[in-house]
Design a protein around this motif. Structure first.
Motif: not given
Length: 69
Positions: A24-30, A44-51
């Protein structure tokens, strides 16, 4: 430190461990990686969590590997 503080600290540690174990912490690491590696003005801007989760699901569907279910 009181007993209650110890229990809270232990619960936070267990929650952190389970979150990391389940991915579940994959987005935080990204987000942390993107902030550290792509901190240039033209990046480029980072993806949103949903993206991010949509992209991850699409990649898993394109490259199916050993899944338990």
């Amino acid at each position: 430190m009181s007993i209650l503080d110890g229990v809270r600290r232990g619960a936070r540690g267990a929650a952190w461990y389970l979150r990391a174990l389940l991915g579940e912490d994959a987005y935080d690491k990204y987000a942390a990686h993107h902030a550290s590696r792509h901190a240039v003005p033209d990046a480029p801007p980072p993806m949103t969590e949903r993206e991010f989760w949509r992209d991850q699901t699409d990649r898993q569907d394109k490259n199916p590997q050993g899944r338990c279910c």
